[in-house]
Design a protein around this motif. Structure first.
Motif, PDB file in Angstrom:
ATOM      1  N   THR A 178      -8.355   1.843  -7.082  1.00  0.00           N
ATOM      2  CA  THR A 178      -9.112   1.036  -6.139  1.00  0.00           C
ATOM      3  C   THR A 178      -8.530   1.266  -4.746  1.00  0.00           C
ATOM      4  O   THR A 178      -7.329   1.148  -4.558  1.00  0.00           O
ATOM      5  N   ALA A 179      -9.400   1.573  -3.800  1.00  0.00           N
ATOM      6  CA  ALA A 179      -8.937   1.781  -2.419  1.00  0.00           C
ATOM      7  C   ALA A 179      -9.257   0.543  -1.609  1.00  0.00           C
ATOM      8  O   ALA A 179     -10.420   0.245  -1.335  1.00  0.00           O
ATOM      9  N   GLN A 180      -8.209  -0.197  -1.281  1.00  0.00           N
ATOM     10  CA  GLN A 180      -8.416  -1.387  -0.468  1.00  0.00           C
ATOM     11  C   GLN A 180      -8.083  -1.067   0.984  1.00  0.00           C
ATOM     12  O   GLN A 180      -7.321  -0.160   1.280  1.00  0.00           O
ATOM     13  N   LEU A 186      -2.940   2.828  -5.152  1.00  0.00           N
ATOM     14  CA  LEU A 186      -4.283   3.411  -5.171  1.00  0.00           C
ATOM     15  C   LEU A 186      -4.507   4.223  -6.444  1.00  0.00           C
ATOM     16  O   LEU A 186      -5.524   4.067  -7.132  1.00  0.00           O
ATOM     17  N   TYR A 219      -8.229   2.514   2.540  1.00  0.00           N
ATOM     18  CA  TYR A 219      -9.549   3.147   2.615  1.00  0.00           C
ATOM     19  C   TYR A 219      -9.812   3.681   4.020  1.00  0.00           C
ATOM     20  O   TYR A 219     -10.217   4.842   4.187  1.00  0.00           O
TER      21      TYR A 219
END
Lengths: 300, 287
Positions: free
Chosen positions: B105-107, B100, B111
């Protein structure tokens, strides 16, 4: 400094982007809520602007500093990148601070909480533009997008490189460059209400010279001629480049005063009422109209 | 507590003791010899996973790490003061948080974990502080040595390395993670029990866990004190009881000393469930 990887939070079903933490754009700075101080750092090339700012952040990594505690930074990764090259983790034998690239307007952010006023947070945005940009500005009156930021900054900090002042071969050139830059800023960009301060860095290199006082007086005299309201202060023993005595003072000389000056209310104050003029907030002053999407929720 | 469901997410980077804590926590719930205000009311649905890490813990074997790109989801039916409630605790691989911060990017499911909970147990390990040492400080120390011994010490030169976001000092990484959470959550408030793992190995002259945090991770300490949206408390936790000996055994550690918690300000000793009790709002006085 390197390129940001993601400029702003966006939402979609697959993934959510998080700000890079490297630097802010002017539009992102405009989204910083609360009491905002905008400080533009101006200097000829290689004067140590980035080192000065990273040195301030490093002090907070060691604990409360100058009467403030650390309340966050939207450019934490940018500060860390700078400090990495001055630490043993880099594998280097000597510190190396990345040079701010030409035309790169780096906006760094520090949120500081005064220890005397718990619960209060002052958001400080600092412009670290390249020294070459300021040289071009003196010669050609070109400052690009940084012009609006400098113009509407609460304060302008002129950095004078103490190492070049200490060397008789480069002293006059350094004083002249600083004078021309301050004069150009004063005549072309700054508002009359902008507070300016000149700071001589690496003072520990100068103060051991017999002519130390004479050098400071020369800088004061030259800069006062360019802008009578400009005060001159000294900052020595910055932790990144100048080795301090192991048993020496824990705070670099003058750096605490500089931090207090940067976040203090300026001559034209941005108090709680004055900081939010009708229709805009301080950062809206250098925001391109219509470019900023304000999220539904705020931070802090 | 009026809600009969309590959801607490475990957060931490690799090797910070999350899974070991979960094993010791489950042991305290199930073992009647352990005096704990929380007890298990029924066998959980994820009994296989919990029994695996519990047996390893009881045998003083290293608990299996949560596999990369995986999340172990634990749901426990617990009793506390004659009330019964469900405790849900996802244990996510620490590599996902490194990813992260590296990729910004928060996948999913990172998330969902970072925004979908109001309570977190966040783990830091005192062996992984990665404190920054400025080259100028090294130089100053070398000059001091040279002044005494009359010659400069030999300096090892390492290969120049590139900057990596996931190799920041731990206190900076934790602030970065919490700020990312804040960004994703749009500033919504949450409770955070900061767990300092391996407390038995910490220099006890440090005093309380809160004092330790102030001294050893000052940036994180300052940030937490100023973050209006985070209600936090600091706990020192020993979930393993000590270091493995040369034979890979913990047999030298008495069972009663295997797992305990030192609470935030008072430095008093409690059982291993203290961080969960505080995080769940069942024992505010522990924070």
């Amino acid at each position: 400094m390197t390129e940001p990887q993601a400029d702003e939070t966006e939402l979609d079903d697959a993934h959510r982007l998080i700000p890079s933490g490297e630097k802010l754009t002017a539009a992102q700075a405009a989204l910083v809520p609360g009491r905002l101080r905008v400080v533009a750092i101006a200097a000829p090339p290689a004067s140590g602007k980035t080192t000065l700012l990273a040195g301030i952040y490093e002090q907070f990594c060691r604990g409360p500093f100058a009467g403030f505690t650390f309340a966050g930074s939207r450019t934490l990764v940018g500060f860390e990148r700078t400090l990495f090259h001055a630490s043993n983790a880099s594998g280097r034998a000597r510190p190396s601070i990345a040079h701010t690239e030409y035309a790169d307007n780096v906006l760094l952010h520090l949120a500081l909480a005064p220890q005397a006023h718990p619960g209060e947070v002052i958001e400080t945005v600092m412009l670290d533009a390249s020294g070459e940009l300021f040289s071009t500005f003196v010669d050609h009156d070109e400052l690009g997008p940084a012009r609006d930021i400098v113009r509407y900054a609460d304060k302008v900090l002129l950095v004078v490189d103490g190492e070049r002042l200490a060397d008789p071969r480069t002293r006059q050139r350094q004083i002249a460059e600083s004078r021309f830059l301050l004069r150009a800023l004063t005549e072309r960009v700054l508002r009359r209400s902008t507070t300016t301060l000149a700071v001589i860095t690496k003072w520990d290199l100068i103060r051991r010279l017999p002519k130390a006082e004479e050098i400071q007086t020369a800088v004061q005299r030259n800069l006062s001629g360019a802008n009578p309201d400009t005060a001159v202060r000294v900052v020595g023993d910055l932790p990144l480049f100048v080795a301090r005595p192991v048993a020496g003072p824990s705070e670099p000389d003058g750096l605490a005063d500089l931090v207090r000056w940067m976040v203090s209310t300026s001559a034209r104050p941005y108090t709680a009422s004055a900081a939010v003029p009708v229709g805009s907030r301080p950062a809206d002053r250098f925001r391109a109209p219509g470019r900023v999407r304000r999220p539904a929720g705020g931070r802090r | 507590m009026t809600d009969e469901s309590v959801r607490i997410a475990l957060l931490g980077f690799p090797q910070t003791g999350k899974t070991t804590y979960l094993a010791a926590f489950y042991n305290a719930l199930c073992d009647e010899e352990v005096v704990s205000p929380l007890k298990a009311s029924a066998l959980p649905a994820q009994a296989t996973y919990l029994m695996t890490i519990l047996r390893n813990w009881q045998d003083a074997l290293p608990t299996a790490r949560t596999p990369t790109i995986e999340q172990s989801h634990v749901e426990l039916l617990l009793s506390h003061d004659e009330r019964v409630f469900t405790l849900t605790m996802p244990d996510m691989s620490g590599e996902l948080f490194q990813q992260l911060l590296r990729e910004r990017t928060a996948q999913s499911p990172v998330y969902e974990t970072l925004v979908g909970y109001a309570t977190y147990l966040v783990f830091v390990h005192p062996d992984e502080l990665r404190e920054r040492v400025l080259l100028t400080d090294i130089q100053a120390a070398q000059e001091s040595v040279a002044a005494v011994v009359g010659r400069s010490p030999t300096v090892d030169t390492a290969a120049v390395r590139d900057f990596e976001v996931d190799r920041l000092p731990l206190q900076s990484t934790m602030v970065d993670l919490l700020q990312c959470m804040d960004e994703l959550r749009s500033g919504s408030a949450f409770r955070l029990a900061l767990v300092i793992s391996a407390w038995d190995r910490v220099d006890h002259s440090a005093g309380s866990p809160e004092r330790w945090l102030t001294d050893r991770m000052p940036l994180l300490s300052q940030y937490l004190r100023n973050a209006r949206h985070i209600r936090h408390a600091v706990f020192g936790v020993s979930a393993q009881g000590g270091a493995y000996d040369a034979a890979g055994s913990l047999a030298h550690v008495p069972y009663a000393d295997r797992a305990y918690t030192i609470v935030a300000r008072t430095a008093e000793r409690h059982d291993i469930t203290a961080p969960v009790l505080w995080a769940a709002g069942l024992a505010e006085g522990l924070g």
